[in-house]
Design an enzyme around this catalytic site. Structure first.
Site, short mmCIF file in Angstrom:
data_model
loop_
_atom_site.label_atom_id
_atom_site.label_comp_id
_atom_site.label_asym_id
_atom_site.label_seq_id
_atom_site.Cartn_x
_atom_site.Cartn_y
_atom_site.Cartn_z
N SER A 113 -28.36 -21.53 -13.01
CA SER A 113 -27.42 -21.33 -14.11
C SER A 113 -28.14 -20.83 -15.36
O SER A 113 -27.68 -19.90 -16.04
CB SER A 113 -26.70 -22.64 -14.42
N THR B 198 -20.13 -21.24 -16.86
CA THR B 198 -20.35 -22.52 -17.51
C THR B 198 -21.69 -23.08 -17.04
O THR B 198 -22.04 -22.99 -15.85
CB THR B 198 -19.18 -23.50 -17.28
N GLU B 199 -22.45 -23.63 -18.01
CA GLU B 199 -23.84 -24.01 -17.77
C GLU B 199 -24.01 -24.96 -16.60
O GLU B 199 -25.05 -24.97 -15.94
CB GLU B 199 -24.44 -24.70 -19.01
N ASN B 200 -23.00 -25.82 -16.39
CA ASN B 200 -23.17 -26.83 -15.34
C ASN B 200 -23.03 -26.24 -13.94
O ASN B 200 -23.24 -26.98 -12.97
CB ASN B 200 -22.21 -28.00 -15.55
N GLY B 201 -22.73 -24.95 -13.82
CA GLY B 201 -22.88 -24.35 -12.50
C GLY B 201 -21.68 -23.70 -11.86
O GLY B 201 -21.49 -23.79 -10.65
#
Lengths: 244, 223
Positions: free
Chosen positions: B90, B48-51
């Site tokens: 990320s 997931t992009e947020n990490g």
């Protein structure tokens, strides 16, 4: 060396009109709600700071934190990737009324622009946005047969971020996915101010576990048991509080 | 045209193609459902992009940790072997070619692989998030979508009319009616619902459907 400040009021006292401020977090995760509220308090008492440019992934949610800052009219321009949320009305109404400027940036480009700003790299090339309207006006160059868009670094006068542990020298750890933009923003601002859940003595954080080294941090202030934006919004909170 | 796959069934069909141990990013909304339908014995690692790499299902209500969310800002849980990282790392995973697959939603997909999924035009508030990064770098960029809009207009088109997310980036589309590859600037039909003729499918598709060899039946369980 001791970078700690006694209060949130001290932490936000030096932020000036017209400043560019990076505010950490992805949605509510990692957002320094208490520090943003201290900044709103100062604005309500003194009229400053206003006319701010804010860099954040989003545009606030509900009526707390960044949304409350926008609601008070402190923000002239927002640089973000995704100005939508469960309750984006505060930003949406001002944007559609032409009262706030928006610079929309792909999320990975936003992160890399901030990283580049902190790393002394004035520009870089990315495949993101090539051939789209977000690349209009930007230089394009081909490398190994593929086209890339040139993007500039992004720096700020101040970064307001949230971390988990911070020692008095500014070394930081973060909590789970609340890390997100925070370490990057620490690097990219002239003055980085961090609210931490707990201030500890140097040596308490294992050097192997330091995520942000203290050189990127100018001030640390302790906010024990920080609120979560999601919890505040589920309770329909407003900042400042409004009479029911 | 009557029968079509539900959103859940489209997600199920896409999930059958995810390899064991693949690193996969699932876009916000419909693509998030894909994680629920991995075949037994396979375990992809979701990014997931947020990490986060390696997150698990949503926690029970009341047990959320709001520092532990996905890109859709929904609470998730952790699986053994999870890693956290900041946003620049990320998106290095995204653009740097480290993800095996990205599964995204769409407003329109064109036969040349162009994708439009972030803006419906100048009205309203534009929001792009990580979509323009995700369409570059993943080894496979896959779209899951209804075959037509709510008004019955084709979402698979000759050229996108809406603002583009990326140019020539999509390689496969799973729709409510068919499975279609994009090769050499053309739609190539791989699977379709058995109850539907090729002519009926072509009538709701905005560009020519090529056929190479046999077209398999699109078979999905009741869910």
């Amino acid at each position: 060396m001791n970078k700690t400040l006694p209060t949130l009021q001290d932490a936000v006292a030096g932020i000036t009109d017209g400043a560019t401020i990076m505010i950490g977090g992805f949605g509510g995760s990692g957002a320094p709600i208490e520090m943003v509220h201290a900044l709103i308090d100062r604005f309500l008492q003194t009229g400053a700071p206003k006319n701010l440019t804010v860099v954040n992934n989003n545009a606030g949610n509900g009526h707390v934190g960044l949304a409350a800052m926008i609601e008070q009219g402190m923000v002239a321009k927002l640089i973000c990737s995704f100005p939508r949320s469960a309750d984006p009305r505060v930003f949406t109404e001002r944007y559609l009324a032409g009262k706030i400027e928006l610079e929309l940036v792909p999320q990975g480009t936003l992160a890399e622009r901030i990283r580049a700003g902190g790393a002394g790299i004035p520009a870089f090339y990315t495949p993101a946005s090539f051939g789209t309207e977000l690349a209009e006006g930007k230089p394009v160059e081909e490398f190994d047969g593929r086209s890339y868009v040139r993007e500039r670094w992004l720096k700020a006068d101040f970064a307001l971020v949230k971390a988990h542990l911070g020692d008095t020298m500014g070394n930081l750890t973060f909590n789970k996915a609340a890390r997100n933009f925070n370490p990057l923003m620490c690097m990219a601002a002239t003055t980085t101010i961090v609210q931490v859940s707990q201030v500890v003595e140097p040596g308490t954080i294992d050097p192997e576990h330091v995520v942000t080294p203290g050189i990127f941090v100018q001030a640390v202030v302790e906010v024990a048991n920080p609120a979560q934006e999601e919890d505040l919004n589920r309770a329909n909170a407003h900042y400042p509080e409004v009479a029911a | 045209m009557s029968a079509k796959l539900s959103a859940t069934q489209i997600a199920w069909r896409a999930a059958q193609e995810i390899a064991d141990d693949a690193y996969v990013n699932l876009g916000i909304g419909l693509p998030e459902m894909v994680a629920r339908f991995q075949p037994p014995g396979r375990q992809a690692i979701f990014h997931t992009e947020n990490g986060i790499l390696g997150f698990g299902e949503a926690p029970p209500a009341g047990e959320e940790d709001w520092d532990l969310i996905n890109a859709g800002k929904k609470a998730v849980t952790l699986l053994p072997g999870t890693a956290f990282f900041h946003h620049a790392d990320s998106f290095a995973m995204v653009r740097g070619g480290h993800l095996d697959m990205a599964i995204l939603g769409a407003f329109e997909v064109a036969e040349n692989g162009d994708l439009a999924n972030w803006s419906t035009g100048p009205k309203g508030v534009p929001a792009v998030g990580g979509a323009m990064d995700l369409v570059h770098g993943a080894k496979q960029v896959v779209v899951i979508t209804e075959h037509t809009t709510k008004d019955g207009k084709p979402k698979l088109v000759k050229r996108c009319s809406l603002p583009l997310t990326g140019v020539g980036c999509v390689t496969r589309v799973y729709t409510s009616l068919a499975v279609i590859d994009i090769q050499g600037g053309r739609f190539i039909l791989r699977e379709k619902l058995a109850a539907m003729s090729l002519e009926e499918l072509q009538a709701v598709t905005g560009a020519e459907l090529g056929v190479h060899g046999t077209v398999a039946d699109l078979v999905v369980p009741e869910l």
